[in-house]
Write a protein that holds these residues in place. Structure first.
Motif, mmCIF file in Angstrom:
data_model
loop_
_atom_site.group_PDB
_atom_site.id
_atom_site.type_symbol
_atom_site.label_atom_id
_atom_site.label_comp_id
_atom_site.label_asym_id
_atom_site.label_seq_id
_atom_site.Cartn_x
_atom_site.Cartn_y
_atom_site.Cartn_z
ATOM 1 N N MET A 6 18.529 -33.049 -71.129
ATOM 2 C CA MET A 6 19.873 -32.942 -70.567
ATOM 3 C C MET A 6 19.862 -32.108 -69.285
ATOM 4 N N ARG A 7 18.998 -31.091 -69.266
ATOM 5 C CA ARG A 7 18.926 -30.228 -68.086
ATOM 6 C C ARG A 7 18.445 -31.007 -66.859
ATOM 7 N N LYS A 8 17.480 -31.915 -67.090
ATOM 8 C CA LYS A 8 16.975 -32.738 -65.994
ATOM 9 C C LYS A 8 18.078 -33.669 -65.484
ATOM 10 N N PHE A 9 18.883 -34.183 -66.400
ATOM 11 C CA PHE A 9 19.993 -35.070 -66.050
ATOM 12 C C PHE A 9 21.027 -34.335 -65.197
ATOM 13 N N ILE A 10 21.322 -33.115 -65.569
ATOM 14 C CA ILE A 10 22.281 -32.298 -64.815
ATOM 15 C C ILE A 10 21.724 -31.990 -63.422
ATOM 16 N N GLY A 11 20.428 -31.668 -63.361
ATOM 17 C CA GLY A 11 19.796 -31.395 -62.072
ATOM 18 C C GLY A 11 19.819 -32.619 -61.156
ATOM 19 N N THR A 12 19.547 -33.774 -61.736
ATOM 20 C CA THR A 12 19.590 -35.011 -60.957
ATOM 21 C C THR A 12 21.007 -35.292 -60.477
ATOM 22 N N SER A 13 21.992 -35.036 -61.322
ATOM 23 C CA SER A 13 23.391 -35.233 -60.932
ATOM 24 C C SER A 13 23.771 -34.332 -59.766
ATOM 25 N N LYS A 14 23.318 -33.088 -59.816
ATOM 26 C CA LYS A 14 23.613 -32.165 -58.708
ATOM 27 C C LYS A 14 22.952 -32.632 -57.420
ATOM 28 N N PHE A 15 21.683 -33.058 -57.535
ATOM 29 C CA PHE A 15 20.978 -33.544 -56.353
ATOM 30 C C PHE A 15 21.690 -34.747 -55.745
ATOM 31 N N LEU A 16 22.052 -35.718 -56.596
ATOM 32 C CA LEU A 16 22.739 -36.914 -56.101
ATOM 33 C C LEU A 16 24.093 -36.586 -55.490
ATOM 34 N N GLU A 17 24.805 -35.636 -56.090
ATOM 35 C CA GLU A 17 26.103 -35.238 -55.531
ATOM 36 C C GLU A 17 25.939 -34.720 -54.116
ATOM 37 N N TRP A 18 25.008 -33.802 -53.912
ATOM 38 C CA TRP A 18 24.817 -33.219 -52.591
ATOM 39 C C TRP A 18 24.202 -34.215 -51.616
#
Length: 190
Positions: free
Chosen positions: A1-13
């Motif tokens: 889940m942590r990797k998913f959240i990190g990917t979401s943050k990266f994609l957002e920015w």
């Protein structure tokens, strides 16, 4: 889940700092330099959003006449800006989904509603693309002499791919709704 959240943050920015600015800058650059550059002599000019590429490598850019009157260029920019606005609205909703994912709301009613909006915007964008191409051909040639005016209606492989992708998006939206329904049922089970 942590990797998913990190990917979401990266994609957002990435969307906020790269994709959206490039789309807007590309649009501005394209329409600001039309009078300076004859785009008809260029093979392709693919900075921006919502361009039509067919099997011959042509695009709506081949319809743009550098010597066209200012009113034609302004109407062409207006037609193109509708694609840009639809693109930006779609990415705005995508960023909203990414923020929900960062908060752990993957299968939520909110994410379903936003995905439904993204799918609707994508459908409108897909339908507008051939209409824009037709209107662009009319606008860019409407001040030509009689016999040199043109209106073209086309449907190419890019349109078929876009329809497939919108269908896939609707399928993903339906999966999110099913996940939300299952989660709601399991939350009610004691």
């Amino acid at each position: 889940m942590r990797k998913f959240i990190g990917t979401s943050k990266f994609l957002e920015w990435f969307c906020k700092l790269v994709v959206m600015p490039i789309a807007v800058i590309g649009f501005i650059y394209k329409w600001a330099t039309i009078s300076l550059v004859d785009l008809n002599s260029m093979c392709s000019f693919d900075i921006g959003v919502g361009y039509f590429f067919d099997t011959t490598g042509g695009s709506t850019d081949s319809l743009i006449n550098a010597s066209a009157p200012l009113i034609s260029k302004l109407l062409g920019a207006l037609l193109e800006s509708i694609s840009l606005v639809l693109f930006l609205i779609g990415f705005f909703y995508f960023v909203k989904v990414l923020k929900l994912y960062q908060n752990g709301k993957i299968f939520s009613h909110e994410s379903f509603l936003i995905f439904k909006k993204i799918a609707c915007v994508a459908l409108v964008w897909t339908i507008y693309a051939p209409i824009k191409h037709m209107l662009m051909s009319l606008v860019m040639t409407m001040f030509n002499p009689v016999g040199e005016r043109m209106i073209s209606l086309g449907f190419n492989t890019t349109d078929i791919v876009n329809i497939f992708l919108v269908g896939l998006l609707y399928f993903i939206t339906a999966m999110i709704y099913e996940g939300y329904s299952l989660k709601s049922e399991s939350d009610l089970t004691v």
